[in-house]
Each structure stands twice: as structure tokens, then as C-alpha cells.
Write an enzyme that holds these catalytic residues in place. Structure first.
Site, short mmCIF file in Angstrom:
data_model
loop_
_atom_site.label_atom_id
_atom_site.label_comp_id
_atom_site.label_asym_id
_atom_site.label_seq_id
_atom_site.Cartn_x
_atom_site.Cartn_y
_atom_site.Cartn_z
N GLY A 512 -40.59 81.33 -53.02
CA GLY A 512 -39.65 80.95 -51.66
C GLY A 512 -38.42 80.92 -51.70
O GLY A 512 -37.74 81.64 -50.83
N ALA A 513 -37.73 80.24 -52.67
CA ALA A 513 -36.45 80.36 -52.54
C ALA A 513 -35.69 81.57 -53.00
O ALA A 513 -34.92 81.94 -52.17
CB ALA A 513 -35.89 79.37 -53.86
N LEU A 617 -30.20 77.02 -58.27
CA LEU A 617 -29.40 77.11 -56.74
C LEU A 617 -29.00 75.66 -56.62
O LEU A 617 -27.93 75.51 -55.77
CB LEU A 617 -30.51 77.48 -55.80
CG LEU A 617 -30.73 78.96 -56.16
CD1 LEU A 617 -31.89 79.39 -54.92
CD2 LEU A 617 -29.77 79.87 -56.10
N ASN A 618 -29.50 74.80 -56.94
CA ASN A 618 -29.26 73.32 -56.77
C ASN A 618 -29.63 72.43 -57.94
O ASN A 618 -30.92 72.35 -58.15
CB ASN A 618 -29.78 72.73 -55.50
CG ASN A 618 -29.31 71.27 -55.07
OD1 ASN A 618 -29.44 70.54 -55.98
ND2 ASN A 618 -29.11 70.90 -53.75
N GLY A 692 -40.59 76.46 -58.58
CA GLY A 692 -41.55 75.42 -58.09
C GLY A 692 -42.72 75.35 -59.10
O GLY A 692 -43.57 74.37 -58.83
N GLU A 693 -43.24 76.48 -60.01
CA GLU A 693 -44.41 75.97 -60.60
C GLU A 693 -44.29 76.10 -62.18
O GLU A 693 -45.19 75.70 -62.89
CB GLU A 693 -45.37 77.32 -60.18
CG GLU A 693 -45.73 77.20 -58.70
CD GLU A 693 -46.62 78.39 -58.19
OE1 GLU A 693 -46.01 79.49 -58.48
OE2 GLU A 693 -47.47 78.60 -57.57
MO1 MOS Z 1 -48.59 77.89 -54.45
S1 MOS Z 1 -50.39 77.67 -55.29
O1 MOS Z 1 -48.71 79.59 -54.20
O2 MOS Z 1 -48.54 76.93 -53.09
#
Ligand code: MOS
Length: 733
Positions: A512-513, A617-618, A692-693
Site C-alpha cells: 500500500g504505502a 516514511l513515518n 504492514g506485515e
Molecule cells: Mo493483506 S492479508 O494483503 O490485507
């Protein structure tokens, strides 16, 4: 822009705004209730309530709806008898509902009751009387391994990989480890339930819906409802968590859309917490066999990882738990295989770090077992197997600082004080132990576009169909625009969560980011060039700062250049760097646990994650992501266990009272995450990697290894609950 070359120096390197530990720009809205979620939109809507199938496999023999239809406030009872024909596809492509009398999984919607109030809809839902003819089905993964087949997933990595000759090399290895681990079914358990408000404007559908990837969702809804994609608009500015459970379209969106079209009124629906467990997706359980063959010095000569997971019969998505095994350690002979077992239970799909999250629970404990066998420190074992290049693709890493993470973590954690013999350290009735694990997660980049506009009032506005599921996307995008345009962050407005904005990858897979931020970077770059041209300056040397564009000779206020407003578009495509470079983020986890010598109760005492994931980034939102991931790892190691009834194919503990995730009392204050400085010139123009993961990847294994060190119990079936430890505890004198 395409990522085909190293990035080189760019305007973000100044890090005046980017990287800083800034509060979330949407924080105030959230804590004051000003951020409105899907279910909170539009107050004059009708309310829908889902009736779930109470069998896993069979057929509806009869369905009586008259009592429900006559109940107070009821406007509509949808069943397969009055639902429109819908498009089909796998769970990523379409989500048809109420398609016929056949029931193929427990909890599948069999009716949808719409009424003036939520209470009326719910009360009437209980009046729908369904009788079933029940068939037998296959439900429990361990009971049906003989049905396993090679999945033919067309996107993503192949199911199998083979390098050299694994079986000969393993057979000849002087040191061998052959162990099997199992991980349970898991549920995302995000805070906000799946919810949708649907309304039609003539033939155009607007859905306020909790969804992580709006453009994907838009496609799936158009395909399901057989309407042009241009007639579907998804709006989702705020989302209360997803963890993968909102990646794809769920029944709430389609049921609300169908009912709303039928009734010509807005219809809203939220799944109840209990419904979420069956109506939406979950993470498959896995059975994993790891084989490690080394020479006497601990250098891997053969590494094998076999994975079984399950999914609904028509699905090809498998839990890619051997993925990290393809790139984490060196070794000339390698074999990884994924097998998929068709099961008549709800669809299994991605949950935070699909693949690595549970793959590392097995691999990194097997590495701990190997280190013990070799009488080597677990960090030393990993250093001896640090690869110079990707051992399967034979391409360089874009950047890889796993060793630095382990060494910095060891120093901060006090790893050198560890007693490697289990059961030696006591603190009252606690047996105390420490463990570590390596962590890694793939670093994808996805196509995204962005629009940025500068207005005469000096305000910059960013628009993208990106989502923020609580990760901090609004904030890092505002920082990127502020840095690029030389504006204070207060002068940047970020509009996300609407498919009327330029297409974006959305929030998932840790892309995402990087994806949205890179598209925005490109848009800002284009805007800088336009502004420089207007100022009569060379775009390559002009500097942006304090609301001005400047060269050595002169400085012009941006507000003088914008006229009635000036805007630019940008985009990012993955390009060649993803094929030419092996891209992962890395980390090392360290955990200290206490195991009660009498009851086997495990308490986390402290935990440290050290990560190398490109540019941060933050600092604040990154730390929050990392710690959130580590807590997720604590849950995977100790708590989470979605229990399937193998007779009837349903999840027994389908609520948060009995599906346990870590709570505050489970997480001590001494849980810390730090990031090592790293810039990845091949990943994306931000030089960042996904985070994120990453935090979950390896975290649970560090805890499992700490439990072993504390009390000598090597539990190979997750979660590690006290009943499994009890029989391993030293007997008390
Ligand atoms: Mo992640 S499991 O691609 O929201």
C-alpha cells in the site's frame, strides 16, 4: 514511471517531513468520532440482516418466508427464489449470493431480511424457516490429506520450486532435521465488522463499504451484478482494520446492492461479529514438514518445505507457507511444495502476511531445533547460511540486512547473557527463557495512479482511490506531498477512499504505502516540473521549500505560479526491478517468556523486533505497524485458534469471547520495535519497503523458541496453549 533502474538521489532524501515521527493527520477525526465509517453513513436507510445456512453441505428442502415478510417493518425477504442471476468467478473476481437451493458451506447466506430498523430486520430474520437435506462433506484438513492436489493458481508464485537434487543431498547430509509443524485456522478479527450502505442513482450504484482494495472491489461488484464497471462507485474513506479480511468483496456489499435496487431505497447492513467468522474469509490451517540437512559446521546442503492447506473446492488460493524458504537461507539443494486440499468450509484467503506469517512459525522453530542439534548459537547458524544472492532465482537482493538486524537485536536484547540449556533460569515459580527468530516478507509494488493539485490558497490536494485501513496512509501521503512540494504538512489535504479518484492498489500485501506513495511521488514530480517551467527555472535544479521554488539567484512564491490552480497526474508500475532483484524486507525478533512451572501458563515478559525495511516514511506509524504485527505474532503463537467441528463443518468459537486474540493484559510494556537505517534503490522511488506485515513474520517463532528455552517443551502444534506444555514440565520434588 516504471521501476526499471536504481532510483538515485531525489527530493525525498532531504527527509524534512518524510520519516519524521508525526501524529496521524486523521487522528483527531478518529478520536472525536468525526471519521465516519460505512455503517455510519446516511441515516434514512433500510436495514438488512443476513440469515446464514446452518448446514455445511446439502440443499434447501423448503424455505418459509411468510412470517418474516409479515413481521413489523419488513420490506423485503430475499432468497434464492427472488434474487437476480449474477456473474461468477473465484472469490477474488465475484461474489454471487443466494444463487440457488444448494448450500456449499456453513454460514452461506440463505436469506436477507430488510426492514425499517435493524431490530425489526433481525427479529424477522429469526422467523425465516429453512429446512435442509444434509449431505456429507469434507471439513477437517488433517482428515483429508489424501485429497491433496497441486493448486493451479495463475497469479503469484508457482506452487513448487526445486533447485539441485534435494532428496540425494538430504539423504547424504551428516546432520538432518525432519520435523512437522501445524498451524490452526485463524480469523482476521479486525475491529470494524464488514458493513455496506448501498444506494442507486438510476442505474448507478454507490456503495459505502469497508473494503481494502476499492478498484478490485469495483470490478468484482460489476461482474457479480452484471453491470458496467463505470456504474459502480465504492466509497471507503475510513476502514476499521482489515488484515486481509476486507481485501475482496463480501456478501454484505452484494446483498445490500441487490436489495437496494429492488426497494429503490438505500439499504445498509453490517455483519454481526459472530457472522463474520463464517460469512467472510479466514486463514487456512497448515501442516508443514521441514527438512534441513547440513554439514557438520551447520551449512545447509538441503532445505525442504512441504505445506498442506485447505480451501473451498472451486478456489485455488493456497497458504504459501514455504515462500520465505525459497529466499531466506543459502543451500544448493532445495525443494518447496504446496498442496491444496478441497474442503467444504468457507473460503480461505489472505490474512496478514499470507504465507510467511505461518511459514516462519515452522521454519524458524526448525532452525532453532537445528541450532540445538549442532550446538550452535541460533544467530550464528543463521549467519553461516546467509546467502550472497537469491538461492533459487540466482538474482541479487535489492537490499538485505538480516544479519545486521540479528546483531543489533542481540546487542540490545542482551542475547549474550542467554543460557542455551532449557529450564535453567527461574524467577519464583516462573521458568524463564529467551528465543529468537529471523523474519522476512516479500516486498511487492503494484500499479497505482495519483492526482495532486495546488490551489491559489496554497493548499495542495492529493486524490487517489487508495485506502487507509488504520495503518497511517493518509499521514505518509501527506508527508510525501509536503516534502516534494516544500509545503508544511498542514497545507496538504489527502482525499482517499473513493473510486472517482485515480486508480490505486489499495491496502494489502504490504504494497500500500510503496504503491500509493510512489504514484504520488511521480505526480508531485510532474507538478514540480510544471511549476518550474512557469517560474522559468530548470526543474532539475530548482528547490522547493517554505512554499517557494528557488534557484541560487531567485525565489518565487508558489502561490504566484499556480494561477487558478495547477495539477498533475502520476503513476507507478512495478517494472523490471521486481524480476531482476529479489525483494524482501527483513527483521529479527527476540522474546523472553515465563512459563509457570506448575500450570504451564505462558506470559510474555519482553520482546524486541529489529527491522530493515528501506526508508521509514513515518517513524511513529512504522513503529505502530511493527508492534501491531508483533502482537499479531503473539496471538499466533499463544492464542488464536479457530476451532472447526469436523463432523458438521462449522467454526465452534465464532466470537471474540472464545476466539482469543491478545489483549492488553497479554502484552507487557517491554515490547519494542526499531528500524535500522536502510534505503532500497531498487524497490520504488521512496526507497521504502512494505512494513504492514513484516512485524508478524517470525514473531511467533521467537516466542515458541523462548518457551522451549524456558521449559524444554518443543510444541509443534500452534497455538502453544498450556495444556500442550503441561506434560513436558519438569516434575516438582
Ligand atoms: Mo493483506 S492479508 O494483503 O490485507
Amino acid at each position: 514511471m516504471d521501476m526499471d533502474a536504481p532510483v538515485g538521489a531525489n527530493a525525498l532524501d532531504a527527509e524534512k517531513v518524510v520519516g519524521k515521527s508525526l501524529d496521524r493527520v486523521d487522528g483527531r477525526l478518529k478520536v472525536t468520532g468525526g471519521a465516519r465509517y460505512a455503517y455510519e453513513m446516511q441515516q434514512d436507510a433500510l436495514y438488512g440482516f443476513v440469515v446464514e445456512a446452518s448446514i455445511a453441505k446439502g440443499e434447501i428442502a423448503s424455505i418459509e418466508t411468510l412470517a418474516a415478510e409479515r413481521a413489523p417493518g419488513v420490506k423485503l425477504v430475499l432468497t434464492y427464489r427472488n434474487s437476480p442471476k449474477q456473474g461468477t468467478g473465484n472469490h477474488r473476481e465475484a461474489h454471487p449470493v443466494l444463487t440457488g437451493p444448494v448450500v456449499s458451506r456453513y454460514g452461506e447466506p440463505v436469506a436477507f431480511v430488510v426492514a425499517e430498523t435493524f431490530e425489526q430486520a433481525r427479529a424477522a430474520a429469526f422467523l425465516v424457516n429453512v429446512r435442509y437435506d444434509r449431505d456429507g462433506g469434507h471439513y477437517a484438513l488433517p482428515q483429508h490429506l489424501d485429497q491433496a492436489r497441486v493448486p493451479h493458481q495463475t497469479d503469484g508464485a508457482p506452487a513448487d520450486s526445486e533447485v539441485g537434487n534435494f532428496s540425494d543431498a538430504y539423504a547424504g547430509a551428516p546432520v538432518q532435521i525432519d520435523v512437522s509443524y501445524s498451524t490452526p485456522l485463524q480469523s482476521h478479527a479486525m475491529m470494524e465488522p464488514h458493513a455496506t450502505l448501498a444506494m442507486w442513482d438510476d442505474d448507478k450504484l454507490i456503495l459505502h463499504t469497508a473494503n481494502q482494495m476499492l478498484n478490485q472491489g469495483q470490478q468484482a461488484i460489476a461482474r457479480t451484478l452484471n453491470i458496467p464497471i463505470g456504474n459502480v462507485r465504492l466509497v471507503s474513506p475510513f476502514i476499521g482494520g482489515g488484515f486481509g479480511g476486507k481485501l475482496w468483496v463480501n456478501a454484505d456489499a452484494i446483498l445490500a446492492a441487490i436489495a437496494s435496487r429492488y426497494l429503490k431505497r438505500p439499504v445498509k447492513v453490517a455483519l454481526t461479529r459472530q457472522q463474520i467468522f463464517h460469512v467472510t474469509t479466514h486463514r487456512s490451517d497448515t501442516i508443514q514438514r521441514i527438512r534441513l540437512g547440513t554439514d557438520r559446521d551447520g551449512r545447509i546442503v538441503a532445505i525442504g518445505h512441504d505445506v498442506f492447506s485447505g480451501n473451498f473446492p472451486s478456489e485455488q488460493v493456497y497458504e504459501a507457507a514455504a515462500l520465505q524458504t525459497r529466499s531466506l537461507y543459502a543451500g544448493p539443494n532445495r525443494l518447496t511444495r504446496h498442496r491444496l486440499v478441497p474442503l467444504d468450509i468457507p473460503v480461505a484467503s489472505s490474512m496478514r502476511a499470507p504465507g510467511e506469517a505461518v511459514g516462519l512459525l515452522a521454519l524458524e522453530c526448525a532452525m532453532d531445533e537445528l541450532a540445538e542439534r549442532l550446538k550452535l548459537d541460533p544467530i550464528e547458524l543463521r549467519i553461516r547460511n546467509e546467502p550472497a544472492e537469491d538461492p533459487e532465482k540466482h538474482i541479487p537482493y535489492s537490499s538485505r540486512n538480516l544479519v545486521a538486524c540479528m546483531q543489533e537485536g542481540a546487542r540490545r536484547f542482551g542475547w549474550d547473557k542467554r543460557n542455551s540449556i532449557p529450564g535453567q533460569v527461574r524467577d519464583g515459580h516462573w521458568l524463564v527463557g529467551t528465543g529468537m527468530s529471523a523474519g522476512t516478507r516479500g516486498n511487492p509494488l503494484r500499479y497505482s495512479r495519483a492526482n495532486v493539485r495546488l490551489d491559489p490558497d496554497g493548499l495542495a490536494t492529493v486524490k487517489m482511490a487508495m485506502t487507509d485501513i488504520g495503518t497511517g496512509t493518509y499521514t505518509i501521503l501527506a508527508q510525501i506531498a509536503a516534502e516534494m512540494l516544500g509545503l508544511p504538512i498542514e497545507r496538504v489535504r489527502v482525499d482517499l477512499g473513493d473510486t472517482i479518484f485515480p486508480e490505486a492498489a489499495g491496502s494489502g500485501g504490504s504494497f500500500g504505502a510503496a504503491s500509493s506513495g510512489s504514484a504520488l511521488f511521480d505526480a508531485c514530480q510532474a507538478l514540480r516540473e510544471k511549476l518550474a517551467v512557469r517560474a522559468g527555472m530548470d526543474p532539475n535544479t530548482a528547490r522547493f521549500g517554505d512554499g517557494h521554488i528557488a534557484t541560487a539567484e531567485r525565489s518565487v512564491s508558489l502561490t504566484e505560479l499556480v494561477g487558478s490552480g495547477i495539477e498533475a497526474e502520476g503513476e507507478i508500475s512495478p517494472g523490471r526491478n521486481n524480476q531482476d532483484f529479489s525483494q524482501q524486507s527483513y527483521g529479527a525478533h527476540f522474546a523472553e517468556v515465563g512459563v509457570d512451572r506448575d500450570t504451564g501458563e505462558v506470559r510474555l515478559r519482553r520482546m524486541l523486533g529489529v527491522f530493515a525495511a528501506g526508508r521509514v516514511l513515518n517513524a511513529k506509524t512504522a513503529r505502530s505497524q511493527a508492534i501491531g504485527g508483533m502482537v499479531f505474532g503473539v496471538g499466533a503463537a499463544l492464542h488464536e485458534d479457530l476451532v472447526l467441528d469436523p463432523r458438521f463443518g462449522y467454526f465452534v468459537n465464532h466470537d471474540l469471547a472464545e476466539y482469543h486474540v491478545p489483549v492488553h493484559a497479554d502484552i507487557p510494556p517491554g515490547v519494542e520495535a526499531i528500524f535500522l537505517p536502510e534505503l532500497d534503490e531498487r524497490s520504488n522511488p521512496l526507497k521504502s519497503k512494505g512494513i504492514g506485515e513484516l512485524g508478524i513474520c517470525g514473531a511467533g517463532a521467537a516466542i515458541a523458541n523462548a518457551i522451549y528455552n524456558a521449559c524444554g517443551a518443543r510444541i509443534r502444534s500452534y497455538p502453544i496453549t498450556l495444556d500442550k506444555i503441561l506434560t513436558h514440565l519438569p516434575t516438582q520434588a
